[in-house]
Write a protein that holds these residues in place. Structure first.
Motif, PDB file in Angstrom:
ATOM      1  N   GLU A 199       0.965  -1.299  -0.167  1.00 21.69           N
ATOM      2  CA  GLU A 199       0.183   0.181  -0.284  1.00 21.69           C
ATOM      3  C   GLU A 199       0.350   1.537  -0.446  1.00 21.69           C
ATOM      4  OE1 GLU A 199      -3.584   1.726   3.026  1.00 21.69           O
ATOM      5  OE2 GLU A 199      -2.615   0.731   3.901  1.00 21.69           O
ATOM      6  N   ILE A 200       1.528   0.877   0.588  1.00 21.73           N
ATOM      7  CA  ILE A 200       2.614   2.362   0.959  1.00 21.73           C
ATOM      8  C   ILE A 200       3.513   2.952  -0.121  1.00 21.73           C
ATOM      9  CG2 ILE A 200       4.931   2.633   2.264  1.00 21.73           C
ATOM     10  CD1 ILE A 200       2.095   4.061   3.125  1.00 21.73           C
ATOM     11  N   THR A 201       4.053   1.285  -0.648  1.00 20.53           N
ATOM     12  CA  THR A 201       4.923   1.927  -2.242  1.00 20.53           C
ATOM     13  C   THR A 201       4.010   2.400  -3.514  1.00 20.53           C
ATOM     14  OG1 THR A 201       6.398  -0.443  -1.481  1.00 20.53           O
ATOM     15  CG2 THR A 201       5.946   0.109  -3.539  1.00 20.53           C
ATOM     16  N   ALA A 202       2.886   1.695  -3.231  1.00 19.72           N
ATOM     17  CA  ALA A 202       2.033   2.761  -4.227  1.00 19.72           C
ATOM     18  C   ALA A 202       1.530   3.838  -4.582  1.00 19.72           C
ATOM     19  CB  ALA A 202       0.967   1.677  -4.013  1.00 19.72           C
ATOM     20  N   THR A 203       1.352   4.281  -3.039  1.00 18.51           N
ATOM     21  CA  THR A 203       1.423   6.215  -2.776  1.00 18.51           C
ATOM     22  C   THR A 203       3.123   6.911  -2.876  1.00 18.51           C
ATOM     23  OG1 THR A 203      -0.258   4.892  -1.391  1.00 18.51           O
ATOM     24  CG2 THR A 203       0.765   7.425  -1.175  1.00 18.51           C
ATOM     25  N   TRP A 204       3.750   6.006  -2.731  1.00 18.39           N
ATOM     26  CA  TRP A 204       5.273   6.342  -2.847  1.00 18.39           C
ATOM     27  C   TRP A 204       5.366   6.649  -3.897  1.00 18.39           C
ATOM     28  CZ3 TRP A 204       8.592   8.548   0.053  1.00 18.39           C
ATOM     29  CH2 TRP A 204      10.463   8.070  -0.354  1.00 18.39           C
ATOM     30  N   ASP A 205       5.085   6.010  -5.372  1.00 17.95           N
ATOM     31  CA  ASP A 205       5.722   6.059  -6.255  1.00 17.95           C
ATOM     32  C   ASP A 205       4.296   6.962  -7.114  1.00 17.95           C
ATOM     33  OD1 ASP A 205       6.936   3.534  -5.948  1.00 17.95           O
ATOM     34  OD2 ASP A 205       5.557   2.083  -7.096  1.00 17.95           O
ATOM     35  N   ARG A 206       3.339   7.636  -6.372  1.00 20.24           N
ATOM     36  CA  ARG A 206       3.261   8.017  -7.344  1.00 20.24           C
ATOM     37  C   ARG A 206       3.236   9.524  -6.504  1.00 20.24           C
ATOM     38  NH1 ARG A 206      -1.262   4.677  -6.385  1.00 20.24           N
ATOM     39  NH2 ARG A 206      -2.394   5.640  -4.104  1.00 20.24           N
ATOM     40  N   LEU A 207       3.490   9.884  -5.234  1.00 18.41           N
ATOM     41  CA  LEU A 207       4.238  11.233  -5.001  1.00 18.41           C
ATOM     42  C   LEU A 207       5.254  11.322  -5.155  1.00 18.41           C
ATOM     43  CD1 LEU A 207       2.789  10.606  -0.760  1.00 18.41           C
ATOM     44  CD2 LEU A 207       1.772  12.418  -2.606  1.00 18.41           C
ATOM     45  N   SER A 208       5.834  10.399  -5.755  1.00 17.18           N
ATOM     46  CA  SER A 208       7.946  10.704  -6.177  1.00 17.18           C
ATOM     47  C   SER A 208       7.976  10.875  -7.900  1.00 17.18           C
ATOM     48  CB  SER A 208       8.416   9.320  -5.941  1.00 17.18           C
ATOM     49  OG  SER A 208       7.975   8.244  -7.147  1.00 17.18           O
ATOM     50  N   GLY A 246       8.238  12.634 -10.492  1.00 15.84           N
ATOM     51  CA  GLY A 246       8.459  14.383 -10.140  1.00 15.84           C
ATOM     52  C   GLY A 246       9.028  15.311  -9.771  1.00 15.84           C
ATOM     53  N   GLY A 247       9.370  14.632  -8.157  1.00 14.85           N
ATOM     54  CA  GLY A 247       9.689  15.063  -7.095  1.00 14.85           C
ATOM     55  C   GLY A 247      11.149  14.830  -6.315  1.00 14.85           C
ATOM     56  N   THR A 248      11.599  14.913  -4.764  1.00 13.79           N
ATOM     57  CA  THR A 248      13.373  14.247  -4.849  1.00 13.79           C
ATOM     58  C   THR A 248      13.032  13.670  -4.027  1.00 13.79           C
ATOM     59  OG1 THR A 248      13.352  17.169  -5.763  1.00 13.79           O
ATOM     60  CG2 THR A 248      14.949  16.216  -3.724  1.00 13.79           C
ATOM     61  N   ILE A 249      13.327  12.305  -4.343  1.00 14.08           N
ATOM     62  CA  ILE A 249      13.575  11.560  -2.741  1.00 14.08           C
ATOM     63  C   ILE A 249      14.849  12.572  -1.722  1.00 14.08           C
ATOM     64  CG2 ILE A 249      14.181   9.635  -2.528  1.00 14.08           C
ATOM     65  CD1 ILE A 249      12.685   8.808  -4.366  1.00 14.08           C
ATOM     66  N   THR A 287       9.485  14.826  -1.055  1.00  9.37           N
ATOM     67  CA  THR A 287       9.808  16.268  -1.141  1.00  9.37           C
ATOM     68  C   THR A 287       8.908  16.370  -2.966  1.00  9.37           C
ATOM     69  OG1 THR A 287      10.664  17.586  -0.157  1.00  9.37           O
ATOM     70  CG2 THR A 287       9.724  19.253  -1.655  1.00  9.37           C
ATOM     71  N   ASP A 288       7.581  16.513  -2.822  1.00 12.74           N
ATOM     72  CA  ASP A 288       6.795  16.138  -4.247  1.00 12.74           C
ATOM     73  C   ASP A 288       7.126  17.235  -5.162  1.00 12.74           C
ATOM     74  OD1 ASP A 288       4.999  18.210  -3.853  1.00 12.74           O
ATOM     75  OD2 ASP A 288       3.158  16.945  -3.019  1.00 12.74           O
ATOM     76  N   GLN A 289       6.469  17.365  -6.252  1.00 16.79           N
ATOM     77  CA  GLN A 289       6.630  17.720  -7.394  1.00 16.79           C
ATOM     78  C   GLN A 289       5.871  19.400  -7.495  1.00 16.79           C
ATOM     79  OE1 GLN A 289       4.429  17.280 -11.060  1.00 16.79           O
ATOM     80  NE2 GLN A 289       2.317  16.130  -9.446  1.00 16.79           N
ATOM     81  N   PHE A 290       5.231  19.506  -5.711  1.00 19.75           N
ATOM     82  CA  PHE A 290       4.267  20.437  -5.866  1.00 19.75           C
ATOM     83  C   PHE A 290       5.310  21.327  -4.363  1.00 19.75           C
ATOM     84  CE2 PHE A 290       1.053  18.129  -7.637  1.00 19.75           C
ATOM     85  CZ  PHE A 290       0.508  18.651  -8.368  1.00 19.75           C
ATOM     86  N   GLY A 291       6.205  20.701  -3.751  1.00 19.76           N
ATOM     87  CA  GLY A 291       7.178  21.626  -2.888  1.00 19.76           C
ATOM     88  C   GLY A 291       6.932  20.964  -1.641  1.00 19.76           C
TER      89      GLY A 291
END
Length: 63
Positions: A19-28, A30-33, A50-54
């Motif tokens: 569950e967390i991996t699926a959410t992580w993949d979407r949030l990441s 365009g973001g910065t790990i 940090t997601d694509q929106f900061g």
């Protein structure tokens, strides 16, 4: 421990690593790990990004 200059962050917990991996993949997209999603001493999965929106997120699997 990861240090961030962000004044706040959002915490998100899930009940399983899948569950967390699926959410992580979407949030990441365009973001910065900041801390890769991986097992830790206190969780089956923990990461920070940090997601694509900061917005900075701390993501983990609840015990």
């Amino acid at each position: 421990m990861t240090i961030t200059d962000q004044p706040y962050f959002l915490a998100l917990s899930g009940s399983t690593l899948d569950e967390i991996t699926a959410t992580w993949d979407r949030l990441s997209v365009g973001g910065t790990i900041l801390e890769p999603l991986a097992a830790s001493a206190w969780s089956a999965g923990f990461g920070m990004l940090t997601d694509q929106f900061g917005v900075t997120w701390v993501v983990d699997v609840a015990q």
